[in-house]
Design an enzyme around this catalytic site. Structure first.
Site, short mmCIF file in Angstrom:
data_model
loop_
_atom_site.label_atom_id
_atom_site.label_comp_id
_atom_site.label_asym_id
_atom_site.label_seq_id
_atom_site.Cartn_x
_atom_site.Cartn_y
_atom_site.Cartn_z
N LYS A 102 9.07 -2.23 27.78
CA LYS A 102 7.85 -1.98 28.29
C LYS A 102 7.04 -3.37 28.03
CE LYS A 102 4.90 1.10 30.11
NZ LYS A 102 5.46 2.46 30.93
P1 NAD Z 1 -3.20 3.83 37.26
O1 NAD Z 1 -3.84 2.81 36.86
O2 NAD Z 1 -2.57 3.94 38.69
O3 NAD Z 1 -4.06 5.17 36.98
C1 NAD Z 1 -4.64 5.53 35.93
C2 NAD Z 1 -5.87 6.49 35.98
O4 NAD Z 1 -6.34 6.94 35.04
C3 NAD Z 1 -7.16 5.89 36.77
O5 NAD Z 1 -7.69 6.64 37.59
C4 NAD Z 1 -7.99 5.67 35.64
O6 NAD Z 1 -9.27 5.64 36.22
C5 NAD Z 1 -7.63 6.81 34.69
N1 NAD Z 1 -8.25 6.47 33.45
C6 NAD Z 1 -7.72 5.43 32.58
N2 NAD Z 1 -8.40 5.49 31.54
C7 NAD Z 1 -8.97 6.72 31.58
C8 NAD Z 1 -9.62 7.78 30.44
N3 NAD Z 1 -9.76 7.23 29.25
N4 NAD Z 1 -10.04 8.97 30.71
C9 NAD Z 1 -9.79 9.35 32.14
N5 NAD Z 1 -9.34 8.64 32.85
C10 NAD Z 1 -8.79 7.41 32.85
O7 NAD Z 1 -1.99 4.10 36.53
P2 NAD Z 1 -0.87 5.14 36.82
O8 NAD Z 1 0.61 4.31 36.90
O9 NAD Z 1 -1.20 6.55 37.48
O10 NAD Z 1 -0.42 5.65 35.14
C11 NAD Z 1 -0.98 6.78 34.52
C12 NAD Z 1 -0.26 7.41 33.23
O11 NAD Z 1 1.31 7.73 33.82
C13 NAD Z 1 0.22 6.07 32.26
O12 NAD Z 1 0.09 6.82 30.98
C14 NAD Z 1 1.24 5.65 32.53
O13 NAD Z 1 2.17 4.89 31.58
C15 NAD Z 1 2.23 7.00 33.23
N6 NAD Z 1 3.40 6.70 34.00
C16 NAD Z 1 3.12 6.08 35.20
C17 NAD Z 1 4.22 5.71 35.91
C18 NAD Z 1 4.02 5.06 37.16
O14 NAD Z 1 5.35 5.06 37.98
N7 NAD Z 1 3.04 4.40 37.66
C19 NAD Z 1 5.52 6.24 35.45
C20 NAD Z 1 5.57 7.09 34.35
C21 NAD Z 1 4.48 7.05 33.60
#
Ligand code: NAD
Length: 437
Positions: free
Chosen positions: A121
């Site tokens: 990561k």
């Molecule tokens: P992103 O940046 O596209 O979206 C994150 C969302 O969460 C946004 O809408 C943001 O405003 C919201 N957010 C952030 N902090 C917040 C809070 N304290 N309260 C409420 N909303 C909040 O990120 P993503 O890629 O969608 O990732 C989201 C989660 O999924 C993370 O934990 C990430 O590690 C995990 N994840 C992502 C992927 C991927 O392919 N993008 C894969 C596996 C896991």
């Protein structure tokens, strides 16, 4: 009291007694799996540590001519089962401990879904909304150059995560190409399609979350049709999970949220409308969504405790904690985010009989299609979208089945079962490789 229960309570005391947080939670789950599997102490010690960690100070010339320095990290947890794989996040709270935890989760995730990859990561401590597009590009390119010694299609392959996306991966790949002189599409995944990206990658994590939700509903003899769903986080994972659950599985998405707040309509939200709204608004936020459209604005804390059939935390870590776990009403929680439930909260939800599909299984769709992208780049041979989605479905359903079997046989939670499966596979790889010299 059963031995397993005593072990869990001792671990719980350790976690509560220490600082808590995602790393403590991941290590506590890892220790529990090692105890249950009677893993050799040496191998347990190895799995508790990262293989390699790099901290960089990234100097960036800002648009006004000043220089700012950002802290960046890349952690490789394990390459025992293959090249390290893991996303890059940009967030003001990113720190070494968080990146370590996320790298460990990546190792286990790749093992649970049986990919020939290890875990890594990366992250930069930055609020990307405070930077202009040009500043963000300069920071990304400098960060990529500074962690380049660790990267490569056969070493360590980054992907998008929180606040990063296709453009970030394009800058990453281009910087590595410039510095090495090689065309290296396989060095990152989650790239734009014209640069060697895969069909279906953008939506893969959300699609995987939807598949995991459908699988758990099937096992507990519920129907996804008309099931009410609340989703915390409306970024990459949340938006695609909402769209696919609504369009392909007949769910009724009643609440979504982001950092601007949560938006609730008990009759159901217009998901496509919300996605379009976000794409048109500053910083891609829901701020102001639903005014005059029967949508009630609530808090993120309220969203988590709504009376819905399915809760999907898809924002960031440590959202379901001892403070709110006993008020969670949803009978099923599918973890789109990494580490959204603390170790103590997990025990509370389990005792309430809530079914939790853990992050290392539920959000593995992203790394599965990243793996497909890497394979396509190495072969310079690209698949159609329906082939990607079929293979994703097959891998997710198989992994779900394996985790479910382990949980049924051992009478343990899906999280414990997923950790057992992941830890066993990584420990086996470490053992048969041997430790040299
Ligand atoms: P992103 O940046 O596209 O979206 C994150 C969302 O969460 C946004 O809408 C943001 O405003 C919201 N957010 C952030 N902090 C917040 C809070 N304290 N309260 C409420 N909303 C909040 O990120 P993503 O890629 O969608 O990732 C989201 C989660 O999924 C993370 O934990 C990430 O590690 C995990 N994840 C992502 C992927 C991927 O392919 N993008 C894969 C596996 C896991």
């Amino acid at each position: 009291m059963e031995v397993a229960t005593i072990e869990k309570q001792l671990l719980l005391r350790d976690v509560v007694g220490h600082k808590g947080g995602m790393l403590a939670t991941a290590l506590a789950q890892l220790d529990l799996a090692c105890d249950q599997l009677r893993i050799n102490e040496g191998i347990r010690s190895l799995l508790r540590e990262s293989e390699r960690e790099l901290i960089v100070s990234i100097p960036v010339r800002m648009d006004d001519g000043s220089i700012e320095v950002f802290k960046g990290y890349r952690v490789q947890h394990s390459s025992a089962r293959g090249p390290c794989k893991g996303g890059i996040r940009y967030h003001p709270h990113t720190n070494l401990e968080e990146v370590r935890a996320l790298a460990l989760l990546m190792t286990l995730k790749c093992a649970v879904v049986n990919l020939p990859l290890g875990g890594a990561k990366g992250g930069v401590q930055v609020e990307p909304r405070d930077l202009s597009e040009r500043e963000l590009e300069r920071m990304t390119r400098r960060y990529a150059a500074m962690i380049l010694p660790l990267l490569g299609g056969k070493r360590d392959i980054p992907a998008p995560d929180v606040n990063t996306g296709e453009q970030t991966m394009a800058w990453f790949m281009d910087t590595i190409s410039m510095l090495t002189g090689d065309s290296v599409p396989e060095v990152t995944t989650g790239k734009p399609i014209p640069l060697g990206g895969s069909q279906g990658r953008v939506e893969a994590t959300g699609r995987g979350v939807a598949i995991a939700a459908a699988e758990i509903f099937r096992r507990i003899e519920n129907d996804t049709k008309d099931a009410t769903v609340a989703i915390q986080g409306f970024g990459n994972v949340g938006q695609h999970a909402a769209r696919i659950l609504s369009n392909e599985f007949g769910c009724n998405i009643v609440a979504v949220s982001d950092i601007s707040g949560a938006y609730y309509n008990p009759e159901g939200l217009d998901v496509q409308g919300a996605i379009e709204y976000v794409s048109r608004h500053p910083d891609n936020l829901l701020e102001g969504y639903g005014e005059n459209a029967g949508v009630e604005r609530i808090t993120n804390a309220d969203l988590l405790t709504l009376n819905v059939n399915l809760l999907i935390p898809a924002a960031i870590e440590d959202q379901i904690t001892v403070q709110n776990a006993d008020r969670i009403q949803a009978p099923v929680v599918v973890e789109g985010a990494n580490g959204p439930t603390t170790f103590e909260a997990d025990q509370i939800l389990s005792e309430k009989g809530i079914h939790i599909v853990p992050d290392i299984l539920a959000n593995s769709g992203g790394v599965i299609v990243s793996y497909f992208e890497w394979v396509q780049d190495l072969q310079s041979f690209f698949w159609e979208a329906n082939e990607v989605n079929q293979q994703l479905n097959r891998k997710m359903v198989n992994a779900f089945h394996e985790v479910w079997e382990v949980s049924e046989i051992g009478q343990i939670s899906l999280r414990e079962a997923a950790y057992q499966l992941g830890v066993e596979r990584v420990a086996h790889a470490v053992t048969i490789r041997g430790i040299f010299p």
